[in-house]
Design a protein around this motif. Structure first.
Motif, PDB file in Angstrom:
ATOM      1  N   LEU A  23      14.497  -4.288 -10.572  1.00 13.11           N
ATOM      2  CA  LEU A  23      15.889  -4.037 -10.187  1.00 13.11           C
ATOM      3  C   LEU A  23      16.433  -5.171  -9.312  1.00 13.11           C
ATOM      4  N   SER A  24      15.605  -5.693  -8.419  1.00 11.15           N
ATOM      5  CA  SER A  24      16.065  -6.753  -7.524  1.00 11.15           C
ATOM      6  C   SER A  24      16.370  -8.034  -8.289  1.00 11.15           C
ATOM      7  N   PHE A  25      15.466  -8.443  -9.193  1.00  8.85           N
ATOM      8  CA  PHE A  25      15.703  -9.669  -9.960  1.00  8.85           C
ATOM      9  C   PHE A  25      16.907  -9.506 -10.880  1.00  8.85           C
ATOM     10  N   THR A  26      17.067  -8.336 -11.479  1.00 10.08           N
ATOM     11  CA  THR A  26      18.222  -8.108 -12.349  1.00 10.08           C
ATOM     12  C   THR A  26      19.516  -8.155 -11.551  1.00 10.08           C
ATOM     13  N   PHE A  27      19.515  -7.561 -10.378  1.00 12.55           N
ATOM     14  CA  PHE A  27      20.712  -7.579  -9.544  1.00 12.55           C
ATOM     15  C   PHE A  27      21.074  -9.001  -9.122  1.00 12.55           C
ATOM     16  N   VAL A  28      20.092  -9.790  -8.717  1.00 14.37           N
ATOM     17  CA  VAL A  28      20.375 -11.164  -8.294  1.00 14.37           C
ATOM     18  C   VAL A  28      20.913 -11.982  -9.471  1.00 14.37           C
ATOM     19  N   SER A  29      20.342 -11.795 -10.651  1.00 17.57           N
ATOM     20  CA  SER A  29      20.829 -12.525 -11.834  1.00 17.57           C
ATOM     21  C   SER A  29      22.263 -12.136 -12.161  1.00 17.57           C
ATOM     22  N   LEU A  30      22.565 -10.837 -12.140  1.00 12.59           N
ATOM     23  CA  LEU A  30      23.934 -10.397 -12.417  1.00 12.59           C
ATOM     24  C   LEU A  30      24.904 -10.878 -11.346  1.00 12.59           C
ATOM     25  N   LEU A  31      24.459 -10.899 -10.117  1.00 12.62           N
ATOM     26  CA  LEU A  31      25.342 -11.346  -9.028  1.00 12.62           C
ATOM     27  C   LEU A  31      25.716 -12.812  -9.198  1.00 12.62           C
ATOM     28  N   VAL A  32      24.729 -13.650  -9.492  1.00 12.06           N
ATOM     29  CA  VAL A  32      25.018 -15.083  -9.682  1.00 12.06           C
ATOM     30  C   VAL A  32      25.920 -15.292 -10.897  1.00 12.06           C
ATOM     31  N   GLN A  46       0.824  -1.207   0.000  1.00 16.21           N
ATOM     32  CA  GLN A  46       0.000   0.000   0.000  1.00 16.21           C
ATOM     33  C   GLN A  46       0.858   1.256   0.000  1.00 16.21           C
ATOM     34  N   SER A  47       1.995   1.209   0.669  1.00 16.10           N
ATOM     35  CA  SER A  47       2.856   2.400   0.750  1.00 16.10           C
ATOM     36  C   SER A  47       3.604   2.628  -0.557  1.00 16.10           C
ATOM     37  N   LEU A  48       4.140   1.554  -1.145  1.00 15.84           N
ATOM     38  CA  LEU A  48       4.923   1.713  -2.369  1.00 15.84           C
ATOM     39  C   LEU A  48       4.042   1.985  -3.580  1.00 15.84           C
ATOM     40  N   GLY A  49       2.916   1.296  -3.651  1.00 19.03           N
ATOM     41  CA  GLY A  49       2.104   1.394  -4.858  1.00 19.03           C
ATOM     42  C   GLY A  49       2.619   0.436  -5.920  1.00 19.03           C
ATOM     43  N   LEU A  50       1.800   0.197  -6.938  1.00 20.02           N
ATOM     44  CA  LEU A  50       2.150  -0.796  -7.957  1.00 20.02           C
ATOM     45  C   LEU A  50       3.351  -0.358  -8.798  1.00 20.02           C
ATOM     46  N   LEU A  95       6.603  -0.650  -6.812  1.00 19.14           N
ATOM     47  CA  LEU A  95       6.833  -2.056  -6.499  1.00 19.14           C
ATOM     48  C   LEU A  95       7.392  -2.801  -7.717  1.00 19.14           C
ATOM     49  N   LEU A  96       6.824  -2.561  -8.897  1.00 18.14           N
ATOM     50  CA  LEU A  96       7.318  -3.227 -10.112  1.00 18.14           C
ATOM     51  C   LEU A  96       8.735  -2.784 -10.450  1.00 18.14           C
ATOM     52  N   VAL A  97       9.022  -1.500 -10.279  1.00 20.55           N
ATOM     53  CA  VAL A  97      10.375  -1.005 -10.578  1.00 20.55           C
ATOM     54  C   VAL A  97      11.404  -1.640  -9.653  1.00 20.55           C
ATOM     55  N   PHE A  98      11.106  -1.676  -8.370  1.00 25.07           N
ATOM     56  CA  PHE A  98      12.065  -2.253  -7.419  1.00 25.07           C
ATOM     57  C   PHE A  98      12.190  -3.763  -7.591  1.00 25.07           C
ATOM     58  N   LEU A  99      11.093  -4.447  -7.940  1.00 27.87           N
ATOM     59  CA  LEU A  99      11.189  -5.888  -8.193  1.00 27.87           C
ATOM     60  C   LEU A  99      12.054  -6.164  -9.423  1.00 27.87           C
ATOM     61  N   THR A 146      12.634   5.184  -0.107  1.00 30.58           N
ATOM     62  CA  THR A 146      14.033   5.407   0.280  1.00 30.58           C
ATOM     63  C   THR A 146      14.646   4.145   0.872  1.00 30.58           C
ATOM     64  N   LEU A 147      13.893   3.482   1.732  1.00 28.48           N
ATOM     65  CA  LEU A 147      14.414   2.272   2.385  1.00 28.48           C
ATOM     66  C   LEU A 147      14.696   1.167   1.366  1.00 28.48           C
ATOM     67  N   VAL A 148      13.757   0.903   0.475  1.00 31.41           N
ATOM     68  CA  VAL A 148      13.949  -0.174  -0.506  1.00 31.41           C
ATOM     69  C   VAL A 148      15.054   0.189  -1.491  1.00 31.41           C
ATOM     70  N   GLY A 149      15.128   1.470  -1.893  1.00 30.00           N
ATOM     71  CA  GLY A 149      16.203   1.884  -2.797  1.00 30.00           C
ATOM     72  C   GLY A 149      17.568   1.663  -2.183  1.00 30.00           C
ATOM     73  N   LEU A 150      17.728   2.025  -0.915  1.00 33.53           N
ATOM     74  CA  LEU A 150      19.013   1.791  -0.244  1.00 33.53           C
ATOM     75  C   LEU A 150      19.265   0.306  -0.013  1.00 33.53           C
ATOM     76  N   ALA A 151      18.204  -0.455   0.266  1.00 31.98           N
ATOM     77  CA  ALA A 151      18.376  -1.894   0.490  1.00 31.98           C
ATOM     78  C   ALA A 151      18.867  -2.602  -0.766  1.00 31.98           C
ATOM     79  N   ILE A 152      18.550  -2.089  -1.940  1.00 33.72           N
ATOM     80  CA  ILE A 152      19.058  -2.679  -3.190  1.00 33.72           C
ATOM     81  C   ILE A 152      20.434  -2.115  -3.520  1.00 33.72           C
ATOM     82  N   ALA A 153      20.642  -0.828  -3.271  1.00 32.62           N
ATOM     83  CA  ALA A 153      21.891  -0.179  -3.684  1.00 32.62           C
ATOM     84  C   ALA A 153      23.082  -0.635  -2.849  1.00 32.62           C
ATOM     85  N   ILE A 154      22.897  -0.793  -1.559  1.00 30.78           N
ATOM     86  CA  ILE A 154      24.047  -1.117  -0.697  1.00 30.78           C
ATOM     87  C   ILE A 154      24.678  -2.457  -1.061  1.00 30.78           C
TER      88      ILE A 154
END
Length: 289
Positions: free
Chosen positions: A101-110, A88-92, A95-99, A242-250
């Motif tokens: 970025l997260s899946f792309t980061f995990v794929s690149l990391l592996v 509810q706080s992030l909105g759709l 949420l889609l943008v951060f998801l 802000t929290l989710v952006g930093l949680a992916i960036a760090i």
């Protein structure tokens, strides 16, 4: 008769006084008894009257009972799950943008973890087998062995042997060209992790500004004092983005720097090992077979 009449005349004022005293005492008794009777009648009247409902007395527990009604009417925030609150706080859109970025980061990391290994860049088995072929003067099998290997060292050695007929210096140039090309591929793949680490906080900052604008819009458009729940929507959007952006960036920036240092060290080892293996051809002149 004269004495009796004289006595009667002498006692007549005393009898009158006694009579007035008796009348005053009677009125006093009547005045005292009448209010008492009135009180008794009033008491009997109130006793016979039906008991009216007693007003609600203040609660002994500090008024907890009156406060229970509005609390029950208000929406219970504890029924909302944490994931529901985040959605509810992030909105759709966020949420889609951060998801993504997260899946792309995990794929690149592996993928980069599998690439930045010694077996992939500079395998010791290839070094031992290649050196054994050179010691046996079996240069063709050494070339085939290096060409068939998919590691960076195999590509560098095969490039050097392919230009060995043009001289040792040409062989070194060929090895350096292939080494730089392989290094550029690895760094290019790692750079996407740095890109995710850089743009994630920017998206979080964008969400922060967006959420604060929404909160100030509520304050500006509401006629009276806005409810805290109405302001909390925009503020929670600002903080969660802000929290989710930093949680992916760090972790993205940390993984990028660690893997880049590891790849740089392994590529340097590839250069040193390949030059050591090819050093036995230093005397070969251009055009020699």
């Amino acid at each position: 008769m004269t004495r009796l009449s004289n006595l009667t005349n002498a006692k007549r004022p005393a009898v009158g006084l006694f009579g007035w005293c008796f009348i005053a005492l009677a009125f006093s008794l009547f005045a005292v008894v009448t209010p008492v009777s009135a009180q008794d009648e009033a008491a009997d009247e109130f006793a016979d009257a039906p008991a009216e409902p007693v007003a609600a007395a203040p609660a002994e527990d500090g008024g907890a009972a009156p406060a229970a009604a509005p609390a029950a009417a208000a929406p219970d925030a504890s029924d909302q799950s944490l994931l529901g609150w985040v959605y509810q706080s992030l909105g759709l859109t966020y949420l889609l943008v951060f998801l993504a970025l997260s899946f792309t980061f995990v794929s690149l990391l592996v993928m980069n973890l599998l690439t930045a290994r010694r077996d992939t860049l500079c395998p010791q088995e290839l070094v031992d087998s290649f050196e054994e072929k050179l010691d046996g003067k079996d240069f063709q099998q050494a070339y085939d062995l290096a060409r068939a290997d998919e590691s960076v060292l195999g590509h560098v050695l095969s490039a050097g042997l392919a230009k060995l007929s043009k001289g040792y210096n040409k062989a070194l140039e060929g090895m350096q060209e292939v080494g730089e090309e392989e290094s550029m591929k690895l760094e290019h793949r790692l750079s996407y992790m740095a890109l995710i680490g850089n743009i994630s906080p920017m998206i979080g900052l964008f969400g922060t500004v967006d959420g604060m604008i929404r909160s100030f819009q509520v304050i500006a458009t509401s006629g009276s004092t806005p409810k805290p729940s109405e302001l909390a929507g925009g503020i929670s959007t600002a903080l969660f983005t802000t929290l989710v952006g930093l949680a992916i960036a760090i972790p993205a920036i940390a993984a990028y720097n660690i893997l880049r240092n590891r790849v740089t060290r392994l590529l340097l080892e590839v250069g040193v090992t390949s030059e050591d293996l090819m050093s036995r051809f230093e005397d070969i002149k251009p055009g020699a077979k």
